[in-house]
Write a protein that holds these residues in place. Sequence first.
Motif, PDB file in Angstrom:
ATOM      1  N   ALA A   1       0.836  -1.209   0.000  1.00  0.00           N
ATOM      2  CA  ALA A   1       0.000   0.000   0.000  1.00  0.00           C
ATOM      3  C   ALA A   1       0.865   1.251   0.000  1.00  0.00           C
ATOM      4  CB  ALA A   1      -0.935  -0.014   1.210  1.00  0.00           C
ATOM      5  N   TRP A   2       1.940   1.236   0.780  1.00  0.00           N
ATOM      6  CA  TRP A   2       2.876   2.364   0.792  1.00  0.00           C
ATOM      7  C   TRP A   2       3.557   2.523  -0.564  1.00  0.00           C
ATOM      8  CZ3 TRP A   2       8.185   1.439   0.123  1.00  0.00           C
ATOM      9  CH2 TRP A   2       9.000   2.585   0.214  1.00  0.00           C
ATOM     10  N   ALA A   3       4.003   1.416  -1.143  1.00  0.00           N
ATOM     11  CA  ALA A   3       4.710   1.474  -2.426  1.00  0.00           C
ATOM     12  C   ALA A   3       3.816   2.035  -3.527  1.00  0.00           C
ATOM     13  CB  ALA A   3       5.213   0.087  -2.805  1.00  0.00           C
ATOM     14  N   GLU A   4       2.536   1.711  -3.487  1.00  0.00           N
ATOM     15  CA  GLU A   4       1.611   2.237  -4.495  1.00  0.00           C
ATOM     16  C   GLU A   4       1.477   3.748  -4.380  1.00  0.00           C
ATOM     17  OE1 GLU A   4      -1.202  -1.744  -5.028  1.00  0.00           O
ATOM     18  OE2 GLU A   4      -1.807  -0.150  -3.648  1.00  0.00           O
ATOM     19  N   LEU A   5       1.428   4.262  -3.152  1.00  0.00           N
ATOM     20  CA  LEU A   5       1.389   5.718  -2.964  1.00  0.00           C
ATOM     21  C   LEU A   5       2.709   6.346  -3.402  1.00  0.00           C
ATOM     22  CD1 LEU A   5      -0.357   6.159   0.526  1.00  0.00           C
ATOM     23  CD2 LEU A   5      -1.353   6.504  -1.745  1.00  0.00           C
ATOM     24  N   LEU A   6       3.810   5.688  -3.079  1.00  0.00           N
ATOM     25  CA  LEU A   6       5.124   6.216  -3.439  1.00  0.00           C
ATOM     26  C   LEU A   6       5.271   6.347  -4.940  1.00  0.00           C
ATOM     27  CD1 LEU A   6       8.023   7.044  -2.698  1.00  0.00           C
ATOM     28  CD2 LEU A   6       8.630   4.597  -2.771  1.00  0.00           C
ATOM     29  N   CYS A   7       4.730   5.386  -5.687  1.00  0.00           N
ATOM     30  CA  CYS A   7       4.877   5.409  -7.143  1.00  0.00           C
ATOM     31  C   CYS A   7       4.243   6.649  -7.762  1.00  0.00           C
ATOM     32  CB  CYS A   7       4.281   4.144  -7.762  1.00  0.00           C
ATOM     33  SG  CYS A   7       5.324   2.702  -7.479  1.00  0.00           S
ATOM     34  N   ASP A   8       3.164   7.128  -7.174  1.00  0.00           N
ATOM     35  CA  ASP A   8       2.557   8.369  -7.669  1.00  0.00           C
ATOM     36  C   ASP A   8       3.551   9.527  -7.562  1.00  0.00           C
ATOM     37  OD1 ASP A   8       0.183   7.096  -8.252  1.00  0.00           O
ATOM     38  OD2 ASP A   8      -0.737   7.586  -6.319  1.00  0.00           O
ATOM     39  N   ASN A   9       4.333   9.532  -6.483  1.00  0.00           N
ATOM     40  CA  ASN A   9       5.358  10.563  -6.305  1.00  0.00           C
ATOM     41  C   ASN A   9       6.531  10.356  -7.259  1.00  0.00           C
ATOM     42  OD1 ASN A   9       3.790  11.400  -4.115  1.00  0.00           O
ATOM     43  ND2 ASN A   9       5.584  11.972  -2.907  1.00  0.00           N
ATOM     44  N   LEU A  10       6.970   9.113  -7.391  1.00  0.00           N
ATOM     45  CA  LEU A  10       8.138   8.823  -8.224  1.00  0.00           C
ATOM     46  C   LEU A  10       7.900   9.184  -9.686  1.00  0.00           C
ATOM     47  CD1 LEU A  10       9.291   5.372  -6.767  1.00  0.00           C
ATOM     48  CD2 LEU A  10      10.298   7.637  -6.349  1.00  0.00           C
ATOM     49  N   GLU A  11       6.678   8.973 -10.149  1.00  0.00           N
ATOM     50  CA  GLU A  11       6.372   9.276 -11.554  1.00  0.00           C
ATOM     51  C   GLU A  11       6.428  10.765 -11.852  1.00  0.00           C
ATOM     52  OE1 GLU A  11       2.636   7.316 -11.877  1.00  0.00           O
ATOM     53  OE2 GLU A  11       3.520   5.418 -12.551  1.00  0.00           O
TER      54      GLU A  11
END
Length: 250
Positions: free
Chosen positions: A131-141
Motif C-alpha cells: 500500500a505504501w509502495a503504491e502511494l510512493l509510485c505516484d510521487n516517483l512518476e
Amino acid sequence: MSEATQIWSHYLEDFRVGQHGEIGSTTISTSQPSTVAALGTVALLLSDHGVLNDLRWNFHAPVRRGDRARLTATVTRCRAGGDGWGLLHRHLVLTGQDDTMLGEGTGSFTMPTRQATPDERHIRTDFGSVAWAELLCDNLEHNEDFVSATRPMDGTIGFRCGDEEAHIRVYKGRIVEVGRSTPAGPTFTVTGSELAWAELAGAPRNDFIARTMTSQFYATGNAHEYVRFTKAVVSAWDSIRELAHRDAVR
C-alpha cells in the motif's frame, strides 16, 4: 534525536512514525540475574502501553538492584488492522541513571483504533508495504530526477524496511509493476531497520549516502546495478521523505 517527552495514548491514531518519547522509569528492586531483571523491568514499564505481541531484545550492560532505569521509545510503524485493532511498532531503549544504555530492542503492540478505515498518514509511513509502495509510485512518476536516473533501467528495485519488502519494477523510466514480489525478483534491494527508515524519513535532509557509510542502510542483490542506479535510489528517498510528511507541508 531530541530529548524524550511523555507519550501516552490508548489509540493507534494518536501515534506517528518517528514520534519519540518516554515510556516510564523505575528503580530495579529485584535481585534476579541481570538479564531477567532487565526484561522484567521492560515488561513492567510496557504493561500499560498496549498488548505486547513480540519483543526482540539486545543486552548491553548489566542491570543491578537499586539502579534507576528509564525506558524510551521511538514509533517505527503504525498499521491499522481489522475489527477495531491495529499494530504499533516501537524501537525501545533502556538506560541507567547515568544514561548508560542497558539494552535496546523492538516491540510490536496491538492497539485499539477509533476509526474503521486506515489513517492515510499511517499508510504513507508503512515503509515496505505494498500500500505504501503504491502511494510512493505516484510521487516517483512526478520526480524528474528519478525518472531521468532510471531511463536506462529495465529491472526491479526492492525497498525493505525491517521485515516488510515491496518491489517496484521500472522500464525506461516508467514504473510498470508494484507488488510484494515480481517474477524475476529484485535487481537489488535497499534495506534498513524500521528505526533507520523512520530516522531518515524525519531527518532535516536526505543524507542516505552518509547513512550507508555507517551501515544504517545497505543493498543486496546485483551490486553493479545498485552502484549504477544509486542516483535513482537517492532521488527515490526525496519522494519517500515528501510522502511521509505530506500532511505537514500542506
